[in-house]
Enzyme design. Structure first.
Site, PDB file in Angstrom:
ATOM      1  N   GLY A 275       0.741  -1.254  -0.011  1.00 41.66           N
ATOM      2  CA  GLY A 275      -0.025  -0.077   0.045  1.00 41.66           C
ATOM      3  C   GLY A 275       0.917   1.261   0.109  1.00 41.66           C
ATOM      4  O   GLY A 275       1.675   1.448   0.833  1.00 41.66           O
TER       5      GLY A 275
ATOM      6  N   ARG B 237       0.368  -4.994  -4.861  1.00 41.96           N
ATOM      7  CA  ARG B 237       0.384  -5.917  -3.746  1.00 41.96           C
ATOM      8  C   ARG B 237       0.764  -7.226  -4.719  1.00 41.96           C
ATOM      9  O   ARG B 237       0.118  -7.665  -5.736  1.00 41.96           O
ATOM     10  CB  ARG B 237      -0.704  -6.159  -3.028  1.00 41.96           C
TER      11      ARG B 237
ATOM     12  N   ASP C 149      -0.103   2.446   8.585  1.00 42.97           N
ATOM     13  CA  ASP C 149      -0.492   1.871   9.902  1.00 42.97           C
ATOM     14  C   ASP C 149       0.580   1.859  11.109  1.00 42.97           C
ATOM     15  O   ASP C 149       0.355   1.676  12.082  1.00 42.97           O
ATOM     16  CB  ASP C 149      -0.816   0.351   9.579  1.00 42.97           C
TER      17      ASP C 149
ATOM     18  N   GLY D 116      -5.709   1.405   9.282  1.00 42.36           N
ATOM     19  CA  GLY D 116      -4.860   0.752  10.258  1.00 42.36           C
ATOM     20  C   GLY D 116      -4.547  -0.543  10.136  1.00 42.36           C
ATOM     21  O   GLY D 116      -3.985  -1.277  10.950  1.00 42.36           O
TER      22      GLY D 116
ATOM     23  N   SER E 150     -20.709  18.364  21.560  1.00 41.07           N
ATOM     24  CA  SER E 150     -20.652  17.070  20.651  1.00 41.07           C
ATOM     25  C   SER E 150     -19.604  16.247  20.917  1.00 41.07           C
ATOM     26  O   SER E 150     -18.844  16.398  22.225  1.00 41.07           O
ATOM     27  CB  SER E 150     -19.785  17.834  19.363  1.00 41.07           C
TER      28      SER E 150
HETATM   29  O1  F6P Z   1      -1.617  -1.155   5.169  1.00 40.01           O
HETATM   30  C1  F6P Z   1      -1.777   0.085   4.751  1.00 40.01           C
HETATM   31  C2  F6P Z   1      -3.628   0.150   4.563  1.00 40.01           C
HETATM   32  O2  F6P Z   1      -3.986   1.322   3.927  1.00 40.01           O
HETATM   33  C3  F6P Z   1      -4.348  -0.505   5.494  1.00 40.01           C
HETATM   34  O3  F6P Z   1      -4.654   0.788   6.392  1.00 40.01           O
HETATM   35  C4  F6P Z   1      -5.664  -0.861   4.938  1.00 40.01           C
HETATM   36  O4  F6P Z   1      -6.206  -1.745   5.632  1.00 40.01           O
HETATM   37  C5  F6P Z   1      -4.929  -1.594   3.732  1.00 40.01           C
HETATM   38  O5  F6P Z   1      -3.880  -0.845   3.374  1.00 40.01           O
HETATM   39  C6  F6P Z   1      -5.983  -1.564   2.514  1.00 40.01           C
HETATM   40  O6  F6P Z   1      -5.208  -2.034   1.496  1.00 40.01           O
HETATM   41  P1  F6P Z   1      -5.571  -2.314   0.027  1.00 40.01           P
HETATM   42  O7  F6P Z   1      -5.684  -0.687  -0.465  1.00 40.01           O
HETATM   43  O8  F6P Z   1      -4.611  -3.099  -0.744  1.00 40.01           O
HETATM   44  O9  F6P Z   1      -6.874  -2.743   0.023  1.00 40.01           O
END
Ligand code: F6P
Length: 322
Positions: free
Chosen positions: A11, A72, A128, A171, A216
């Site tokens: 990511g 990824r 994260d 996160g 609030s």
């Molecule tokens: O690891 C970074 C992050 O943005 C996380 O906070 C989130 O859960 C994840 O990547 C989302 O990943 P993707 O964009 O591959 O679905």
């Protein structure tokens, strides 16, 4: 050492470009050429690489995302896929590899490192902030600031309408981002995966805040909380109390935008330290920030070590919410 390769994997986050710029320019100062691998592990396996020079990284320190692109690549867990990547590096006479990644990508880097004799250094990044072995991963500071800016705006409308808002932040399954954001924006509550959620206790806390004169309320919810996503938690709160909560999911804006000054500087420090590590003959190491200093630690800590959520910050968030 004549030629090194550099990639960004997993990511994306702000801070990658300043780090890329630092690697390329530090290497040039040492007479080393940097080959930029496109699209992370995927590009390495598919042999997508281009030489970089001082001009190709000009003006990128202030840009979000990554000029090298990212992806990824779950297939990289397979030994034969990693072997193809290693063969591509050998064919181009690469003397060292730098991987800017989160814990998944750095696990891939560890596995590749075990499989080849090629020197390899990791650099931690992720909004994260959950990479083991380091107190800091690139991108976290910018993401915190982005979320705080958004929640400050939500606070305006929450106050005008005397409402409760649940704001979900990213996160993955850790609460570092949620906790820091909650502290910085004075949230009345924070829910993190590391602490079991008690809806009754949360409602009681919100009631105390209301009794104390707060008009609030903001509850920051980390994605991955055991009580469900922000919409599910809002429903549970509505069922247990007289609140009619509103929900805002911040989503991918947390991954974009210009890197903060802190991420630009840290990207510069990490990039230089990684090149220096290769020059010093190191391999299978992670460039880390520990106790305020840039250090080298074992690469496998990145994915084997679980960082503790700072208990003192949880306590502070609770005290300041009163
Ligand atoms: O690891 C970074 C992050 O943005 C996380 O906070 C989130 O859960 C994840 O990547 C989302 O990943 P993707 O964009 O591959 O679905």
């Amino acid at each position: 050492m004549k030629r090194i390769a550099l990639l960004t994997s997993g990511g994306d986050c702000p801070g990658l470009n300043p780090c890329i710029r630092s690697v390329v320019r530090t290497a040039l100062c040492e007479g080393i050429e940097t080959i930029g691998v496109q699209r992370g592990w995927r590009g390495l396996v598919e042999n997508e690489m281009e030489p970089m020079d001082a001009r190709s990284v000009a003006g990128i320190a202030k840009l979000g995302g990554t000029v090298l692109r990212s992806s990824r690549c779950p297939e990289f867990r397979q030994a034969e896929v990693r072997e193809q990547a290693a063969a591509n590096l050998r064919e181009r006479e690469i003397d060292g590899l730098l991987v800017i990644g989160g814990n998944g990508s750095l696990q891939g880097a560890s596995e590749l490192s075990l499989q080849t004799s090629l020197p390899l250094i990791g650099i931690p990044k992720t909004i994260d902030n959950d990479v083991g072995g380091t107190d800091y991963a690139l991108g976290f500071d910018t993401a915190v600031n982005t979320a705080v800016e958004a929640i400050d705006k939500i606070r305006d409308t929450a106050t005008s309408h005397e409402r409760l808002f649940l704001v979900e932040v990213m996160g993955r399954n850790r609460g570092f981002l949620a906790l820091e954001v909650a502290l910085a924006c004075g949230a009345e509550g924070v829910l993190v995966p590391e602490v079991p959620t008690d809806i009754g206790a949360l409602c009681a806390q919100l009631e105390r805040c209301r009794d104390a004169g707060k008009v609030s309320s903001i509850v920051v919810v980390a994605e991955g909380d055991d009580a469900g996503n922000a919409y599910e938690i809002a429903r549970k709160i509505a069922d247990e109390s007289g609140y009619d909560p509103r929900v805002s999911v911040l989503g991918y804006i947390q991954r974009g935008g210009a890197p903060s000054a802190a991420d630009r500087v840290q990207g510069g420090l990490f990039g230089k330290a990684a090149v220096d590590a290769l020059l010093a003959g190191e391999t299978s190491k992670l460039v880390a920030k520990r106790d305020g200093e840039t250090k080298l630690v074992e690469l496998e800590l990145a994915w084997k070590e679980t960082r503790e959520l700072p208990g003192n910050l949880m306590e502070l968030a609770r005290i300041l919410a009163s």
